[in-house]
Design an enzyme around this catalytic site. Structure first.
Site, PDB file in Angstrom:
ATOM      1  N   GLY A 297      33.510  27.959 -27.421  1.00  0.00           N
ATOM      2  CA  GLY A 297      32.420  27.061 -27.801  1.00  0.00           C
ATOM      3  C   GLY A 297      31.114  27.417 -27.135  1.00  0.00           C
ATOM      4  N   ARG A 298      31.191  27.884 -25.897  1.00  0.00           N
ATOM      5  CA  ARG A 298      29.976  28.261 -25.170  1.00  0.00           C
ATOM      6  C   ARG A 298      29.240  29.434 -25.822  1.00  0.00           C
ATOM      7  NH1 ARG A 298      33.141  27.430 -20.029  1.00  0.00           N
ATOM      8  NH2 ARG A 298      32.314  25.510 -19.140  1.00  0.00           N
ATOM      9  N   ILE A 428      23.488  21.950 -21.318  1.00  0.00           N
ATOM     10  CA  ILE A 428      24.655  21.603 -22.135  1.00  0.00           C
ATOM     11  C   ILE A 428      25.788  22.622 -21.987  1.00  0.00           C
ATOM     12  CG2 ILE A 428      23.428  20.243 -23.858  1.00  0.00           C
ATOM     13  CD1 ILE A 428      23.332  22.708 -25.642  1.00  0.00           C
ATOM     14  N   GLU A 429      26.994  22.130 -22.221  1.00  0.00           N
ATOM     15  CA  GLU A 429      28.221  22.927 -22.165  1.00  0.00           C
ATOM     16  C   GLU A 429      28.370  23.662 -20.840  1.00  0.00           C
ATOM     17  OE1 GLU A 429      29.031  25.096 -25.772  1.00  0.00           O
ATOM     18  OE2 GLU A 429      28.083  23.540 -26.979  1.00  0.00           O
ATOM     19  N   GLY A 430      27.979  22.969 -19.772  1.00  0.00           N
ATOM     20  CA  GLY A 430      28.067  23.523 -18.435  1.00  0.00           C
ATOM     21  C   GLY A 430      26.698  23.886 -17.903  1.00  0.00           C
TER      22      GLY A 430
END
Length: 617
Positions: A297-298, A428-430
Site C-alpha cells: 500500500g505504501r 500518511i501511511e507512516g
C-alpha cells in the site's frame, strides 16, 4: 526479561511488545535492502533493472491514454481545491473506466493490473490532481480491495470485489483520536453476540479517508483478549463493514492544509451488527493484516511523489528558460542552475526507486517490507524538497494562487497547491519519524534475532549457552569480513562509467554502515531502541545507499536502451547522495545531540517560557 531497555516505562514497553508481536517474524525471501544494511551488496537482486511485463505495459499504455483524456475533459483540479468537492460526473466517469478496480483480477471484473502498472496510473493522476489520486489510492492501496486480495476468503472475494468494478468506494478505518502510531491504545470494540454469529461494533474512527463516501470499509476493532501464559493479550481484528449497516454515524468532515477534495472524516459506530464471516484473515490478526497490507500500500506514495517531481521539473524548466533577469535566463545563473540540477537528478532517483520497488512487489519471491518503507520514506522526503525548490524558483508567482495568476494574464502553474497537497505524504501511511523506527527495527532484525534468546528470562540456560556459542561463531566470521577490501562484482564492472565507481562506493559504504551499526549495538545494547538519533542516521545512510543502487541499475538499463544521457542524471544524484552519506557518518561520530536534548528537556520544563513573550497567545 524483555529485549528492550529495562529503564523504559511499562506502558511504552507494553506498546513495543504489542507491535513486535504483530510484525512478520521471518525473512523467507531475499531482501536487497536488508543485505545492504549488513554489509553485503547483492547487486544481482536488482540488476538488470526489472521491466514491466510487455502485455501489462501495452494494456496500461492504452488505459492511461483514456484516463488522461477523461481527466483533462472533465476535471478541473483548481476548482476541486476551491470547492472542496470532486464532481459527481467524475466519480461516475472513473467508475465507467474501471478506476476503482485497477488491481482487482479480471475474474472479478477488474482491470487486472500489476502493482507496476497500477503505480504508473497513480503516478500520472497524482501529477494532475492530488485529491483524485488520494480518492483512488486510499480505496485500493489500503482500502478493502487490497486486504481482500491478500487474505480474503473465496466467498468474500466473490461477494465484494465485483462491486468495486462497478464503482463502489472503500476506506480503511484504523486511526482513533487516542490511537495513531500506537495501536495498543485502540478503544473501538467488537463484542460477540450471545449466539456468536455477529459482533457489535462500538467506537470512533478518525481521519478515515473516503470514509464519508465509502460503500464498504475495513474497520479495525478490539475483540475479546486471549490469555497466553497467564497474561491477557489484546486482540485487534479486521472487519468488512458495509455502509447500509445500521448504527454508522458520520460525525465530521475534516479539512486540511491541502487535498481539499478528499472525503476524510470522523465516523462513529453505535452497536453496528457485523456478521462473523466478515472477519478478514482471522480473529486477532488485524494488526498483522494492516502491516502486511501497507507493505504494498505504501508504494503508491513513491509513484505519486515521482509524478509530482516530474511536473515540477516541467514547470521549472519552462520558467527558468522564459524568465530573464540581469540580461539572461534565470536558469543560466549558477545558483538557479544548481537547483534545476537537483530537481532533475533527484526526480530521476525517485523514478528509479519507484519502478524498482513496484517490480519487486510483483515478484512473489521477494520480501519487500524494508524496500517499500525505504521507497516511501525517500520519495516523500525528496518530493517535498523538490516542490519547495520549485516554488522558490518561481518566487512570488510560486506563492500566488493559479486563479490569481490567470486573472492577471500570467503563467498559472498551481505550484502553491502542489506544495499544500504534497505535504501530507510525509505523514500518511507512516510518518517520516515512524518510517525511521520501522526501517531501523527491520534492518536490525538479524542482530536482534540472535541476541533475543540471551535476553529472555524464559530461555533455559542450556539453550542460552548454545545461542551464545552460535552467535559468537557467526560474528567471529562476519565482523572481520567487514574490514576486508570489497573487490568488485561482475555486475558492477559491467556498468557504464562512472556508475561502476558509485557502486564500488556502495560496496565499501555498506560495510562501513554494518560496522557502525554493530558498534552502536555493542555500546548501547538494550538502550539502542531509545537512541533514535543514532537509529535515524543508520536509516538515512542505508536509504541513500539503496537509492544509489537503484539509480545505477536504472541508468544502466536506460543507457542500454538508447537513453545514454540518463547516466548524467545518475552521476549527479549519486555525487550528491555520497556527500550526504559522508556527512551523516561524520555526524555519527561528532554531533551535539546531548546539548540539543538538554535544551528540549528545559523547553518541556518551561525553563524557556520567557522566549514566548510579546506575542498574542
Amino acid at each position: 526479561m524483555s529485549m528492550y531497555d529495562k529503564n523504559i516505562s511499562q506502558e511504552k514497553l507494553k506498546s513495543l511488545e504489542f507491535a513486535e508481536a504483530a510484525r512478520e517474524m521471518e525473512w523467507k525471501a531475499p531482501s536487497f535492502a536488508l543485505k545492504l544494511f549488513h554489509g553485503s551488496l547483492d547487486f544481482n537482486l536488482i540488476h538488470p533493472f526489472p521491466k514491466e511485463d510487455p502485455e501489462q505495459k501495452k494494456a496500461c499504455d492504452e488505459y492511461m491514454v483514456k484516463m488522461e483524456k477523461f481527466l483533462r475533459e472533465n476535471l478541473n483540479p483548481d476548482e476541486v481545491d476551491k470547492t472542496g468537492e470532486i464532481p459527481q460526473k467524475v466519480y461516475k466517469g472513473l467508475a465507467e473506466l474501471g478506476a476503482f478496480a485497477l488491481k482487482i483480477p479480471k475474474e472479478y471484473d477488474g482491470q487486472g493490473f500489476s502493482q507496476y502498472s497500477y503505480n504508473r496510473i497513480m503516478h500520472m493522476v497524482s501529477s494532475y490532481c492530488g485529491s483524485t489520486a488520494v480518492l483512488l489510492s486510499a480505496h485500493q492501496s489500503i482500502g478493502v480491495p487490497q486486504p481482500l486480495k491478500l487474505f480474503g476468503t473465496d466467498e468474500q472475494k466473490k461477494k465484494y470485489l465485483p462491486r468495486f468494478a462497478k464503482g463502489a468506494v472503500s476506506a480503511f478505518a484504523l486511526t482513533e483520536p487516542e490511537a495513531g502510531s500506537d495501536p495498543r491504545n485502540m478503544t473501538t470494540t467488537a463484542t460477540p453476540t450471545e449466539d456468536g454469529k455477529y459482533f457489535l461494533l462500538n467506537g470512533t474512527k478518525l481521519w478515515c479517508t473516503n470514509g464519508l463516501i465509502a460503500d464498504i470499509m475495513v474497520v479495525m476493532a478490539v475483540t475479546p483478549p486471549k490469555i497466553v501464559n497467564g497474561r491477557e493479550i489484546k486482540q485487534i481484528t479486521a472487519f468488512i463493514v458495509e455502509k447500509e449497516y445500521p448504527g454508522i454515524e458520520k460525525i465530521h468532515r475534516c479539512t486540511f492544509l491541502g487535498l481539499h477534495g478528499i472525503q476524510n472524516g470522523v465516523i462513529r459506530f453505535n452497536n453496528v451488527k457485523v456478521p462473523r464471516e466478515n472477519i478478514i484473515l482471522g480473529e486477532g490478526e488485524g494488526l498483522k493484516l494492516a502491516l502486511v497490507t501497507l507493505n504494498t500500500g505504501r508504494l503508491t506514495l513513491p509513484a505519486a511523489s515521482t509524478g509530482i517531481g516530474k511536473w515540477c521539473l516541467n514547470v521549472a524548466r519552462q520558467w527558468c528558460t522564459k524568465r530573464h533577469q540581469w540580461g539572461s535566463a534565470i536558469g543560466e545563473h549558477e545558483a538557479v542552475a544548481l537547483k534545476l540540477s537537483y530537481i532533475a537528478s533527484h526526480t530521476f532517483a525517485m523514478d528509479a526507486v519507484t519502478w524498482l520497488t513496484s517490480a519487486m512487489a510483483d515478484d512473489k519471491h521477494r520480501d519487500i517490507r524494508l524496500e517499500a518503507a525505504i521507497a516511501k520514506f525517500f520519495c516523500t522526503e525528496v518530493s517535498w524538497n523538490i516542490v519547495d525548490t520549485t516554488l522558490q524558483l518561481r518566487g512570488g508567482q510560486g506563492y500566488e494562487t493559479s486563479a490569481s495568476l490567470a486573472a492577471r494574464g500570467m503563467d498559472y502553474w498551481p505550484v502553491e497547491r502542489a506544495l499544500r497537497d504534497v505535504r501530507i505524504n510525509r505523514i500518511i501511511e507512516g510518518t517520516t519519524d515512524i518510517m525511521h523506527l520501522f526501517i531501523a527495527r527491520e534492518a536490525l532484525d538479524p542482530h536482534l534475532s540472535k541476541i533475543k534468546p540471551l535476553l529472555s528470562g524464559k530461555t533455559p540456560m542450556d539453550k542460552k549457552l548454545a545461542a551464545a556459542a552460535k552467535m559468537g561463531m557467526f560474528y567471529a566470521g562476519w565482523y572481520p569480513g567487514l574490514w576486508l577490501p570489497s573487490g568488485t562484482s561482475v555486475e558492477v564492472t559491467h556498468l557504464p562509467t562512472p556508475l561502476n565507481q558509485h557502486m564500488a562506493y556502495v560496496q565499501d559504504a555498506s560495510k562501513k554502515l554494518a560496522r557502525e551499526t554493530f558498534h552502536q549495538m555493542m555500546k548501547y545494547q538494550q538502550k539502542l531502541e531509545s537512541k533514535q538519533s543514532i537509529l535515524n542516521r543508520i536509516v538515512d545512510i542505508g536509504t541513500e545507499l539503496f537509492a544509489i543502487s537503484a539509480v545505477c541499475s536504472y541508468a544502466a538499463m536506460l543507457s542500454k536502451d538508447g537513453q545514454a544521457n540518463a547516466v548524467d542524471l545518475a552521476d549527479a544524484f549519486c555525487g550528491e547522495s555520497r556527500k550526504r552519506i559522508e556527512n551523516t557518518f561524520r555526524e555519527s561520530a561528532e554531533n551535539i545531540d546531548s546539548t540539543n536534548l538538554k535544551v528540549a528537556k528545559k523547553i518541556l520544563a518551561r525553563d524557556f517560557e520567557w522566549m514566548e513573550n510579546q506575542i498574542i497567545k
